[in-house]
Design a protein around this motif. Structure first.
Motif, PDB file in Angstrom:
ATOM      1  N   UNK A  19     -42.930  53.250 -65.004  1.00  0.00           N
ATOM      2  CA  UNK A  19     -44.051  53.929 -65.663  1.00  0.00           C
ATOM      3  C   UNK A  19     -43.669  54.225 -67.100  1.00  0.00           C
ATOM      4  N   UNK A  20     -44.552  53.901 -68.023  1.00  0.00           N
ATOM      5  CA  UNK A  20     -44.349  54.206 -69.434  1.00  0.00           C
ATOM      6  C   UNK A  20     -45.298  55.335 -69.792  1.00  0.00           C
ATOM      7  N   UNK A  27     -53.568  55.282 -78.657  1.00  0.00           N
ATOM      8  CA  UNK A  27     -53.514  53.924 -78.118  1.00  0.00           C
ATOM      9  C   UNK A  27     -52.122  53.333 -78.332  1.00  0.00           C
ATOM     10  N   UNK A  28     -51.675  52.523 -77.382  1.00  0.00           N
ATOM     11  CA  UNK A  28     -50.414  51.807 -77.506  1.00  0.00           C
ATOM     12  C   UNK A  28     -50.696  50.486 -78.213  1.00  0.00           C
ATOM     13  N   UNK A  29     -50.010  50.225 -79.313  1.00  0.00           N
ATOM     14  CA  UNK A  29     -50.246  48.996 -80.072  1.00  0.00           C
ATOM     15  C   UNK A  29     -49.180  47.948 -79.815  1.00  0.00           C
ATOM     16  N   UNK A  30     -47.979  48.367 -79.383  1.00  0.00           N
ATOM     17  CA  UNK A  30     -46.936  47.396 -79.080  1.00  0.00           C
ATOM     18  C   UNK A  30     -45.887  48.033 -78.170  1.00  0.00           C
ATOM     19  N   UNK A  31     -45.226  47.196 -77.397  1.00  0.00           N
ATOM     20  CA  UNK A  31     -44.145  47.633 -76.512  1.00  0.00           C
ATOM     21  C   UNK A  31     -43.014  46.619 -76.628  1.00  0.00           C
ATOM     22  N   UNK A  32     -41.797  47.104 -76.793  1.00  0.00           N
ATOM     23  CA  UNK A  32     -40.621  46.240 -76.819  1.00  0.00           C
ATOM     24  C   UNK A  32     -39.816  46.462 -75.544  1.00  0.00           C
ATOM     25  N   UNK A  33     -39.437  45.372 -74.879  1.00  0.00           N
ATOM     26  CA  UNK A  33     -38.636  45.432 -73.666  1.00  0.00           C
ATOM     27  C   UNK A  33     -37.293  44.781 -73.947  1.00  0.00           C
ATOM     28  N   UNK A  34     -36.203  45.528 -73.726  1.00  0.00           N
ATOM     29  CA  UNK A  34     -34.850  45.011 -73.982  1.00  0.00           C
ATOM     30  C   UNK A  34     -34.018  45.128 -72.706  1.00  0.00           C
ATOM     31  N   UNK A  53     -52.643  49.207 -67.357  1.00  0.00           N
ATOM     32  CA  UNK A  53     -53.053  50.566 -67.684  1.00  0.00           C
ATOM     33  C   UNK A  53     -53.455  51.323 -66.428  1.00  0.00           C
ATOM     34  N   UNK A  54     -53.201  52.619 -66.435  1.00  0.00           N
ATOM     35  CA  UNK A  54     -53.626  53.461 -65.326  1.00  0.00           C
ATOM     36  C   UNK A  54     -52.462  53.939 -64.487  1.00  0.00           C
ATOM     37  N   UNK A  55     -52.747  54.903 -63.603  1.00  0.00           N
ATOM     38  CA  UNK A  55     -51.690  55.530 -62.803  1.00  0.00           C
ATOM     39  C   UNK A  55     -51.487  54.864 -61.457  1.00  0.00           C
ATOM     40  N   UNK A  56     -52.393  53.948 -61.047  1.00  0.00           N
ATOM     41  CA  UNK A  56     -52.297  53.316 -59.729  1.00  0.00           C
ATOM     42  C   UNK A  56     -52.003  51.840 -59.872  1.00  0.00           C
ATOM     43  N   UNK A  57     -50.848  51.404 -59.360  1.00  0.00           N
ATOM     44  CA  UNK A  57     -50.413  50.010 -59.476  1.00  0.00           C
ATOM     45  C   UNK A  57     -51.057  49.151 -58.400  1.00  0.00           C
ATOM     46  N   UNK A  58     -51.675  48.034 -58.789  1.00  0.00           N
ATOM     47  CA  UNK A  58     -52.203  47.092 -57.807  1.00  0.00           C
ATOM     48  C   UNK A  58     -51.531  45.738 -57.932  1.00  0.00           C
ATOM     49  N   UNK A  59     -50.977  45.427 -59.077  1.00  0.00           N
ATOM     50  CA  UNK A  59     -50.314  44.140 -59.266  1.00  0.00           C
ATOM     51  C   UNK A  59     -51.196  43.095 -59.897  1.00  0.00           C
ATOM     52  N   UNK A  60     -52.502  43.334 -59.985  1.00  0.00           N
ATOM     53  CA  UNK A  60     -53.369  42.321 -60.584  1.00  0.00           C
ATOM     54  C   UNK A  60     -54.572  42.881 -61.314  1.00  0.00           C
ATOM     55  N   UNK A  61     -55.002  44.089 -61.014  1.00  0.00           N
ATOM     56  CA  UNK A  61     -56.189  44.648 -61.666  1.00  0.00           C
ATOM     57  C   UNK A  61     -56.141  46.161 -61.550  1.00  0.00           C
TER      58      UNK A  61
END
Length: 201
Positions: A19-20, A27-34, A53-61
């Motif tokens: 979770x980020x 608004x989030x404009x960019x994310x860097x993953x290292x 986006x959102x608090x509930x993970x579905x994996x596709x929507x």
């Protein structure tokens, strides 16, 4: 994100979810993953990186809880509504859904006598969204098809089903309940009335 480690020809994929959280309501404009790896050897693959986006993970929507909200009266959530009935052989049940949109149904069936396998079926309207239960049932067993938790239970334990969870259309919706010919069952429908909850994201 999936991590893959290779050892002696074996590949194992592991799905990780993080979770980020934002520090400010912007608004989030960019994310860097290292990715940082230490104290290991071999080859590691990072694949299928997905941001949602959102608090509930579905994996596709986005999860539907981001799109729907409980119906309210004077700013207070309505309690779930219940419909009880007795069905003999085959009946059409009409459920009044006073919410503004479709909602999942939790349905419990209590046979009043023993019933053969594949003899209990539920369906929408004229037969769509059909589900049946392959197991034989005994008198006063409890079979539950719970759209709210995506579970099918028999006397509280996980039970096999073939078909779909049920839902109620807004205003009134028709539901076919079929049991073994000449026999009867008590049925209970539970519905949390819902409204559109806003924009998709």
């Amino acid at each position: 994100m999936r991590l893959s480690g290779r050892k002696m020809g074996n590949v194992a994929f592991i799905r990780l979810a993080e979770v980020i959280n934002k520090k400010q309501d912007k608004c989030v404009t960019s994310i860097s993953v290292s990715p940082i790896i230490s104290d290991c050897s071999g080859t590691i693959y990072f694949t299928d990186l997905q941001l949602q986006e959102g608090s509930a993970l579905t994996g596709y929507a986005p999860h539907t809880e981001k799109l729907l909200t409980k119906s309210q009266d004077d700013g207070v959530d309505r309690e779930p509504v219940w419909f009880n009935g007795v069905v003999r052989s085959k009946e059409t049940v009409i459920v009044c859904n006073l919410g503004g949109t479709s909602a999942g149904l939790d349905i419990s069936v209590y046979p009043k006598s023993d019933m053969a396998s594949d003899s209990i079926e539920l369906a929408q309207g004229v037969g769509g969204q059909r589900v049946r239960f392959p197991s034989a049932m005994k008198a006063d067993d409890e079979i539950q098809l719970l759209a709210s938790t995506r579970e099918c239970l028999k006397n509280g334990a996980a039970e096999k089903k073939e078909g779909f969870y049920q839902y109620s259309a807004a205003w009134d919706s028709k539901h076919i309940v079929k049991v073994e010919k000449g026999k009867s069952a008590r049925v209970l429908f539970e519905l949390q009335e819902m409204e559109d909850g806003g924009e998709l994201l």
